[in-house]
Scaffold this motif. Structure first.
Motif, PDB file in Angstrom:
ATOM      1  N   LYS A  85     -24.329 -89.080  58.018  1.00 45.91           N
ATOM      2  CA  LYS A  85     -24.282 -90.394  58.691  1.00 45.91           C
ATOM      3  C   LYS A  85     -23.777 -91.492  57.761  1.00 45.91           C
ATOM      4  CE  LYS A  85     -28.251 -90.547  61.214  1.00 45.91           C
ATOM      5  NZ  LYS A  85     -29.574 -91.123  61.416  1.00 45.91           N
ATOM      6  N   ASN A  86     -24.039 -91.329  56.466  1.00 48.57           N
ATOM      7  CA  ASN A  86     -23.730 -92.399  55.510  1.00 48.57           C
ATOM      8  C   ASN A  86     -22.730 -91.918  54.459  1.00 48.57           C
ATOM      9  OD1 ASN A  86     -25.873 -94.490  56.308  1.00 48.57           O
ATOM     10  ND2 ASN A  86     -27.080 -92.632  56.060  1.00 48.57           N
ATOM     11  N   LYS A  87     -21.783 -91.083  54.908  1.00 49.52           N
ATOM     12  CA  LYS A  87     -20.858 -90.401  53.996  1.00 49.52           C
ATOM     13  C   LYS A  87     -20.156 -91.330  53.011  1.00 49.52           C
ATOM     14  CE  LYS A  87     -18.208 -86.405  55.384  1.00 49.52           C
ATOM     15  NZ  LYS A  87     -17.503 -85.879  56.550  1.00 49.52           N
ATOM     16  N   SER A  88     -19.802 -92.545  53.478  1.00 50.91           N
ATOM     17  CA  SER A  88     -19.040 -93.441  52.608  1.00 50.91           C
ATOM     18  C   SER A  88     -19.900 -94.010  51.471  1.00 50.91           C
ATOM     19  CB  SER A  88     -18.440 -94.583  53.420  1.00 50.91           C
ATOM     20  OG  SER A  88     -19.478 -95.287  54.038  1.00 50.91           O
ATOM     21  N   ASP A  89     -21.201 -93.765  51.515  1.00 45.30           N
ATOM     22  CA  ASP A  89     -22.066 -94.259  50.439  1.00 45.30           C
ATOM     23  C   ASP A  89     -22.071 -93.302  49.243  1.00 45.30           C
ATOM     24  OD1 ASP A  89     -22.719 -96.289  52.120  1.00 45.30           O
ATOM     25  OD2 ASP A  89     -24.733 -95.578  52.602  1.00 45.30           O
ATOM     26  N   MET A 183     -31.693 -97.780  44.902  1.00 44.04           N
ATOM     27  CA  MET A 183     -32.584 -97.197  45.917  1.00 44.04           C
ATOM     28  C   MET A 183     -31.795 -96.247  46.816  1.00 44.04           C
ATOM     29  SD  MET A 183     -34.925-100.472  46.929  1.00 44.04           S
ATOM     30  CE  MET A 183     -33.630-101.553  47.506  1.00 44.04           C
ATOM     31  N   LEU A 184     -32.498 -95.651  47.767  1.00 45.70           N
ATOM     32  CA  LEU A 184     -31.872 -94.706  48.694  1.00 45.70           C
ATOM     33  C   LEU A 184     -30.694 -95.332  49.442  1.00 45.70           C
ATOM     34  CD1 LEU A 184     -35.048 -93.125  50.342  1.00 45.70           C
ATOM     35  CD2 LEU A 184     -33.354 -91.890  48.981  1.00 45.70           C
ATOM     36  N   ASP A 185     -30.803 -96.628  49.753  1.00 48.67           N
ATOM     37  CA  ASP A 185     -29.724 -97.284  50.512  1.00 48.67           C
ATOM     38  C   ASP A 185     -28.605 -97.792  49.598  1.00 48.67           C
ATOM     39  OD1 ASP A 185     -30.836 -99.467  49.250  1.00 48.67           O
ATOM     40  OD2 ASP A 185     -31.432-100.514  51.078  1.00 48.67           O
ATOM     41  N   GLY A 186     -28.684 -97.481  48.315  1.00 40.68           N
ATOM     42  CA  GLY A 186     -27.613 -97.845  47.379  1.00 40.68           C
ATOM     43  C   GLY A 186     -27.776 -99.223  46.763  1.00 40.68           C
ATOM     44  N   LYS A 187     -28.799 -99.974  47.218  1.00 40.74           N
ATOM     45  CA  LYS A 187     -28.993-101.320  46.644  1.00 40.74           C
ATOM     46  C   LYS A 187     -29.789-101.203  45.340  1.00 40.74           C
ATOM     47  CE  LYS A 187     -28.850-103.795  50.978  1.00 40.74           C
ATOM     48  NZ  LYS A 187     -29.526-103.398  52.193  1.00 40.74           N
ATOM     49  N   TYR A 213     -22.157 -89.265  35.440  1.00 35.88           N
ATOM     50  CA  TYR A 213     -22.587 -88.760  36.758  1.00 35.88           C
ATOM     51  C   TYR A 213     -22.643 -89.894  37.786  1.00 35.88           C
ATOM     52  CZ  TYR A 213     -25.542 -86.373  40.211  1.00 35.88           C
ATOM     53  OH  TYR A 213     -26.045 -85.801  41.355  1.00 35.88           O
ATOM     54  N   GLU A 214     -22.020 -89.692  38.943  1.00 37.21           N
ATOM     55  CA  GLU A 214     -22.170 -90.651  40.037  1.00 37.21           C
ATOM     56  C   GLU A 214     -21.973 -89.924  41.355  1.00 37.21           C
ATOM     57  OE1 GLU A 214     -19.560 -94.088  39.928  1.00 37.21           O
ATOM     58  OE2 GLU A 214     -20.365 -94.862  41.825  1.00 37.21           O
ATOM     59  N   PHE A 215     -23.034 -89.763  42.126  1.00 39.32           N
ATOM     60  CA  PHE A 215     -22.876 -89.205  43.467  1.00 39.32           C
ATOM     61  C   PHE A 215     -23.186 -90.292  44.503  1.00 39.32           C
ATOM     62  CE2 PHE A 215     -24.615 -86.710  47.144  1.00 39.32           C
ATOM     63  CZ  PHE A 215     -23.361 -86.419  47.652  1.00 39.32           C
ATOM     64  N   GLN A 216     -24.375 -90.901  44.391  1.00 37.94           N
ATOM     65  CA  GLN A 216     -24.645 -92.085  45.211  1.00 37.94           C
ATOM     66  C   GLN A 216     -23.715 -93.173  44.672  1.00 37.94           C
ATOM     67  OE1 GLN A 216     -28.877 -92.907  44.591  1.00 37.94           O
ATOM     68  NE2 GLN A 216     -28.848 -93.934  46.550  1.00 37.94           N
ATOM     69  N   ARG A 217     -22.903 -93.790  45.531  1.00 36.61           N
ATOM     70  CA  ARG A 217     -21.950 -94.779  45.032  1.00 36.61           C
ATOM     71  C   ARG A 217     -22.691 -95.908  44.297  1.00 36.61           C
ATOM     72  NH1 ARG A 217     -16.829 -94.757  46.131  1.00 36.61           N
ATOM     73  NH2 ARG A 217     -16.946 -93.333  47.911  1.00 36.61           N
ATOM     74  N   GLY A 218     -22.272 -96.173  43.074  1.00 36.19           N
ATOM     75  CA  GLY A 218     -22.942 -97.231  42.278  1.00 36.19           C
ATOM     76  C   GLY A 218     -24.114 -96.698  41.466  1.00 36.19           C
ATOM     77  N   GLY A 219     -24.486 -95.443  41.685  1.00 34.43           N
ATOM     78  CA  GLY A 219     -25.608 -94.871  40.930  1.00 34.43           C
ATOM     79  C   GLY A 219     -25.081 -94.174  39.693  1.00 34.43           C
ATOM     80  N   ASN A 220     -24.721 -94.967  38.694  1.00 35.34           N
ATOM     81  CA  ASN A 220     -24.159 -94.384  37.473  1.00 35.34           C
ATOM     82  C   ASN A 220     -24.766 -95.002  36.212  1.00 35.34           C
ATOM     83  OD1 ASN A 220     -23.047 -96.869  37.555  1.00 35.34           O
ATOM     84  ND2 ASN A 220     -20.936 -96.202  37.858  1.00 35.34           N
TER      85      ASN A 220
END
Ligand SMILES: C[S@@+](CC[C@H](N)C(=O)[O-])C[C@H]1O[C@@H](n2cnc3c(N)ncnc32)[C@H](O)[C@@H]1O
Length: 230
Positions: A85-89, A183-187, A213-220
């Motif tokens: 559902k949130n592929k672009s994240d 967080m889970l929502d990328g914020k 490593y970065e899978f969640q966008r911005g989680g690096n």
């Protein structure tokens, strides 16, 4: 809207992902490592096969392998549908090319864990325990890790919980590393500044490190805290 989960789910990453999330060097992998909230990650199993040792704690370790397997099966569909559902994240590249590939990689890591679990538990590598109180004497470990638990679940856990959990990690280990800081929502986690201020004020060595490593966008980014300035 971003990924949402009603509860903290058992979901496991691989040893390779741990190495990249936490910038673990060959020397680090020979140190005494404690994984906090490792759940069904393949990290402990693979490190053990390669001659290293990690101790993992997680509340799910009070269950047996079949019970954890069932919990993973229930979680699988929920997590995969949130990702779809949130592929672009998420960052899709050679490391993880598609939602299907993600499912295969995660299941392989979790199968690795399940195959190792009963044996590892009897060797004391998997211990049923939970933050913010760890059943270890002070300074037993060199590095305490938290992957995809602290900060990620900021809507489920309070700022005080985060502070007490990290203080406890730093009681039992000389250094704590935490990934991700979002967080889970990328914020960004609203608790990061509070945690940073506390440890800087108390003269810990605090560093936010950019990791590959970065899978969640911005989680690096990974937070590294060392006891006392050295
Ligand atoms: C999303 S999983 C992450 C698993 C693993 N660290 C990884 O990155 O693949 C979150 C884990 O935190 C665990 N957990 C929940 N409450 C906890 C607590 N109070 N202390 C330690 N772990 C906890 C859950 O059981 C679950 O296995």
């Amino acid at each position: 809207m971003g990924c949402t989960l009603n509860e903290i789910v058992p979901w496991g990453r691989s040893n390779d992902e741990y190495v990249r999330m936490f910038n673990l060097t060959t020397a680090d992998l020979q140190r005494r490592i404690l994984g906090c909230g490792d759940g069904p990650a393949g990290f402990n199993a693979e490190l053990n096969r390669h001659g290293g040792t990690a101790v993992s704690i997680d509340p799910i370790y009070r269950f047996n392998a079949d019970q954890i397997r069932r919990r993973i099966s229930e979680t699988y569909a929920v997590v995969m549908s949130q990702v779809e559902k949130n592929k672009s994240d998420y960052v899709w590249n050679n490391a993880i090319a598609s939602v299907e590939k993600l499912g295969e990689l995660r299941m392989a890591a979790m199968q690795d864990f399940l195959a190792d679990f009963e044996n590892g538990k009897s060797q004391g590598r998997y211990i049923a325990a939970e933050l913010p109180a760890l059943p270890f004497e002070s300074d037993l470990f060199d590095i305490a890790l938290s992957s995809h638990f602290l900060f990620l679940y900021s809507t489920h856990l309070s700022a005080e919980f985060h502070l007490h959990a990290i203080q406890e990690m730093l009681r039992v280990a000389r250094e704590a590393r935490i990934f991700p800081l979002i967080m889970l929502d990328g914020k960004p986690s609203p608790y990061l500044a509070f945690v940073l201020n506390h440890f800087i004020r108390n003269e810990y060595d605090v560093e936010i490190c950019r990791v590959e490593y970065e899978f969640q966008r911005g989680g690096n980014e990974m937070l590294k805290i060392k006891a006392g300035k050295q």
